[in-house]
Design an enzyme around this catalytic site. Structure first.
Site: not given
Ligand code: DQQ
Length: 649
Positions: A129-132, A191, A255-256, A310, A343
């Site tokens: 898995w990958m996200n941001d 994160w 966050r972020d 986010e 979000d």
């Molecule tokens: N993904 C991270 C968070 C962020 C979110 C967690 C956005 O820090 O808010 O994987 O996709």
């Protein structure tokens, strides 16, 4: 609406879809002024059917040759269990597409089909898995990309920072994990975060840690050895966290952190996304030493009713310039972009506005186009994006996370999920003054190989024209359309309430649209993904142009995959024609209209239109207007993406 003419290209399973009659195009490009291509004639039908049959036979041979046809066994009968996504339970939004039907998957995917979905020139990890995207930066000859990564599975969870380097942001080398959740201040996940390069070359990485108690805090990390071009080792500051949720902010709504910028007093600023009631907000902190942060009064900006923000991104753009700007740039001729990832609906919204460095507030140019209610970076699947300033080529580069449009259980079977978009340059749209222009970095053009050009192809109402370019799974396409002006002027239809998403898609026939291209289509058009324009005439005689991608017939897998229609209004100025650029790379299609004024990224999962059976067509499904198309298509080579040979160092 026109009447429905039955043709062999009607989809048997979808009677609501208007026909796309078929006009074969000669093998060679059509010269300007060539006679109009007529509707299909019986002889040509026979030829086309024969060609399709031969084609199917060769596809079967190809697929059999390439990989064993192992049907994936699926459980169709079990009850569907409603569940809350694991992201939501941990304080971030749902991360996977959970399907439409609320039932378990039903389609018999083969391993060959799954194998085709893996991309050839988009960045994706070897597996899982990958996200941001996180902390993109350039250092000692390498572009570094970090990313939210689950080393154990193809679903979100156990989030660490994956790491890869590239000299051109197209060919990549995987590196060992940069940071793993191993301290109380990030035990539930390392994160999202951003990099700041200080004037003396130091690199400051700020990221959100989800603590052992599921509190979102901001942490500091820095490279163990700044003279290592690969930045292999990262040190987490011993006294983390450096920011904790302030009074009045929930522990899971903080966050972020962004890239930092220098404020009017010379102190560094960082923005963090948050929420108060239902108002999405951006908090600002200042620091002089990167370990002690002080929250500033008020907020940089907030928009009621938009929910948690986010992955906030905040940066300057030059109003009339051709280059990007470093994040601290400020002064005349500069506007500031505020971007936030919603979000609540998982879209990335941006707005152009003015930053006041004395009050540390930002005001949108147009309150009606404010963040979360106005323009989006991309009208398809595109989230948690982040920019960085590329000091080498003086440009601002945008990465975006492209999630899957299939169900989690399929991702587990494939063993991977999610992509990064082709990085895009970000420029202010000097012509409209209201938009950004997002365009694939020039380096992607190094993958262009054979090209074919078709000029001035006449598309009569209701025509579909195949383009003889061979296999069409890896393409870079540039197309320009011209709508017959006399008809356009004479048209009296007022069709102003068009909306791509709620329309009937490419099947919905209006007087002036849709027209465009069909990608990832098979010869019989049992599967097709139209990318198109729809022109709507306003009551005052002016026109509105919509740019859309229709997934409703993109796959025979039905409810297991995304079938939505995506798109938006796109300004096409008086001296412009509707133009599009489309990057096709197996299961991802990235589309750009008007040099990147509007973008649509989609994930597509055909079952027939794959490998050698994937085809490209032009079409015009308007009822009342001739359209002329000029199109250039490049086949794209695969990028070289593999592990860095660290053992050979
Ligand atoms: N993904 C991270 C968070 C962020 C979110 C967690 C956005 O820090 O808010 O994987 O996709």
């Amino acid at each position: 609406m026109d009447t429905h003419h039955a043709t062999s290209h009607d989809l048997l399973h979808d009677e609501a879809y208007a026909p796309l009659p078929y006009s074969p195009l000669p093998d060679h490009p059509v010269p300007a002024g060539a006679p109009a291509l007529g509707q299909r004639r019986p002889l040509k039908v026979f030829a086309a059917t024969l060609a399709s049959l031969m084609f199917l036979v060769s596809l079967v041979a190809l697929v059999i040759h390439q990989s064993p046809q192992t049907p994936v066994t699926v459980d169709n009968d079990g009850p569907f269990i409603e569940r809350e996504g694991r992201g939501v339970a941990q304080g971030v939004s749902e991360k996977s597409f959970l399907g439409f039907s609320g039932r378990r998957l039903s389609f018999n995917w083969t391993t060959a089909m799954f194998a085709w979905q893996r991309t050839a020139f988009h960045f994706q990890p070897e597996k899982n898995w990958m996200n941001d995207p996180d902390g993109p930066l350039f250092h000692m000859g390498w572009y570094h990309l970090f990313y939210q990564y689950n080393p154990d599975s193809a679903v979100w969870g156990n989030i660490t920072w994956g790491h890869a380097v590239s000299t051109d942001m197209i060919h990549w080398l995987y590196l060992p994990l940069a940071m793993v959740p191993d301290r109380w201040f990030d035990l539930n996940g390392v994160w999202t975060g951003s990099a700041t390069i200080l004037p003396d070359g130091q690199i400051i990485m700020l990221y959100t840690g989800d603590t052992n108690n599921s509190v979102q805090v901001q942490n500091l990390a820095y490279p163990a050895n700044l003279s290592d071009p690969l930045l292999l080792h990262w040190i987490k500051y011993e006294n983390n966290p450096v920011m904790v949720p302030p009074a009045g902010i929930a522990s899971d709504d903080f966050r972020d952190p962004t890239t930092m910028w220098v404020g009017s007093d010379g102190n560094w600023r960082v923005a963090v996304g948050s929420l108060v009631n239902t108002t999405g907000i951006v908090l600002v902190f200042q620091t002089t030493n990167f370990t002690d942060f002080e929250q500033l009064d008020g907020v940089l900006h907030g928009v009621p009713g938009t929910g948690m923000w986010e992955c906030v991104d905040f940066y300057p753009v030059s109003i009339n310039g051709l280059y990007g700007l470093d994040t601290s740039a400020y002064g005349p001729g500069i506007k500031h972009v505020l971007k936030a990832s919603m979000d609540d609906n998982r879209h990335d919204y941006y707005a152009l506005g003015e930053y006041d460095p004395v009050t540390d507030t930002w005001t949108p140019d147009d309150p009606e186009l404010d963040v979360g209610i106005g323009l989006r970076l991309d009208y398809g699947k595109y989230y948690a994006s982040k920019t960085f300033y590329d000091q080498v080529k003086k440009r601002r580069i945008l990465y975006g996370w492209i999630s899957e449009g299939d169900v989690e259980s399929d991702d587990l079977k494939k063993g991977w999920a999610s992509l990064q978009s082709i990085p895009r340059t970000v420029l202010h749209d000097n012509k409209t003054g209201t938009h950004l222009l997002l365009w694939p970095i020039e380096e992607v053009e190094s993958l262009r190989t054979n090209s074919t050009e078709f000029e001035d192809v006449l598309l009569e109402p209701g025509s579909v024209v195949p383009l003889d370019i061979g296999s069409a799974s890896q393409l870079d396409i540039v197309a320009e359309f011209e709508v017959d002006n006399e008809t356009l002027e004479a048209m009296v239809e007022a069709d102003v309430i068009y909306n791509c998403s709620t329309s009937a898609g490419a099947a919905g026939r209006g007087a002036l649209g849709p027209f465009g291209i069909l990608v990832l289509a098979d010869d019989t058009l049992s599967e097709l993904t139209p990318i198109y324009f729809y022109i709507a005439k306003d009551t005052d005689g002016s026109y509105k142009t919509f740019f859309c991608t229709d997934l409703s017939r993109s796959s025979l897998a039905g409810d297991d995959v995304d079938q939505r229609i995506y798109g938006s209004l796109v300004p096409v100025l008086d001296d412009e024609k509707p133009t599009m650029r489309v990057l096709v790379d197996h299961s991802i299609v990235e589309s750009f209209s008007q040099e990147g004024r509007a973008c649509i990224t989609t994930r597509v999962y055909p079952t027939e239109a794959i490998y050698g059976a994937a085809r490209l067509f032009l079409f015009n499904n308007a009822t009342g207007v001739n359209v002329t198309a000029s199109i250039k298509i490049w086949e794209m080579a695969s990028a070289d993406i593999h592990p860095y040979p660290l053992d050979q160092q």
